[in-house]
Design an enzyme around this catalytic site. Sequence first.
Site, PDB file in Angstrom:
ATOM      1  N   LYS A 195       1.816  -6.762  60.527  1.00  0.00           N
ATOM      2  CA  LYS A 195       1.056  -5.530  60.300  1.00  0.00           C
ATOM      3  C   LYS A 195       0.554  -5.456  58.861  1.00  0.00           C
ATOM      4  CE  LYS A 195      -0.511  -1.382  61.325  1.00  0.00           C
ATOM      5  NZ  LYS A 195      -0.640  -0.637  60.085  1.00  0.00           N
ATOM      6  N   GLU A 247      -7.986  -5.477  57.190  1.00  0.00           N
ATOM      7  CA  GLU A 247      -8.719  -4.206  57.339  1.00  0.00           C
ATOM      8  C   GLU A 247      -9.392  -3.810  56.030  1.00  0.00           C
ATOM      9  OE1 GLU A 247      -7.037   0.221  57.464  1.00  0.00           O
ATOM     10  OE2 GLU A 247      -6.492  -0.928  59.257  1.00  0.00           O
TER      11      GLU A 247
END
Length: 300
Positions: A173, A180
């Site tokens: 993550k 991102e």
Amino acid sequence: MDLAMVGLGRMGANMAERLVRGGHRVVGHDPNEEVMARAAEKGIESSATLAAAVDALPTPRIVWLMVPAGPLIDKLITELEPLLSQDDIVIDGGNSMYKDTVRRAETLQKRQVHAVDVGTSGGVWGLQEGYSMMVGGETAVVDSLRPLFESLAPDADKGWGHVGPNGAGHFTKMVHNGIEYGMMQAYAEGFAIMERKDFDLDLHQIAEIWRHGSVVRSWLLDLTADALEKNPSLEGIAPYVSDSGEGRWTVNEAIELEVSAPVITLSLLERLRSREPDSYGDKLLSAMRNEFGGHEIKKG
């Protein structure tokens, strides 16, 4: 399945609600009484204390933490340790630093309590769209939790997976969020170039065009299109971009592993730069240009 959800902020409450919709029993605990009242309206059982939430569950018990990364998780685990029994499971669904996750798992394992880390993506849309989950932990333990992940995911067999041992979920993550950062920065730069050009471009229209068939289409572009439709000039939005830590951790990890990651690194640095209303470095650059070349200095 029965579980306790500790931390019913927006994402925790949405995840708990999705689990209830999936037929699971959720006993919620949060120090904010108003949050607990809203959760109860969504079918989430209310528990005034952490101990009461744990006691309300059948064994082996499942306690899912949805609280901010950092000392608060260590504090909760310290409080949980005397309340838990052999084969109980503690899930950290937040964005913890994976090294902390490994350490916490080792601590819990000494009490024969299992730890699972779930790197969770989906934000405010997860309740209706489902969550993307990267799961770290022992294989048998993760398999036992499959019904929970299947209820939370976009589909039972899509959007989630067991990626490795304790820490692997949060590590994955972390990298996800680093990527991102880079994607967001690229969109921001591209739209800024178009906004500056004297073609009177409709940026919302262009975002909508790119959403279909383009190689740069993505959910981030969908959200960009939504934002531009609501506020084409971005009026009232300060040019200040926060970061929640995962980008920094990703850059640090890249350095430790000697992996070149210039896009992610620069996107993080651009976020830091956005917070400088009065940049000393830029002033010094202007002064240097004046010293070596006599270039004009713009007065502030």
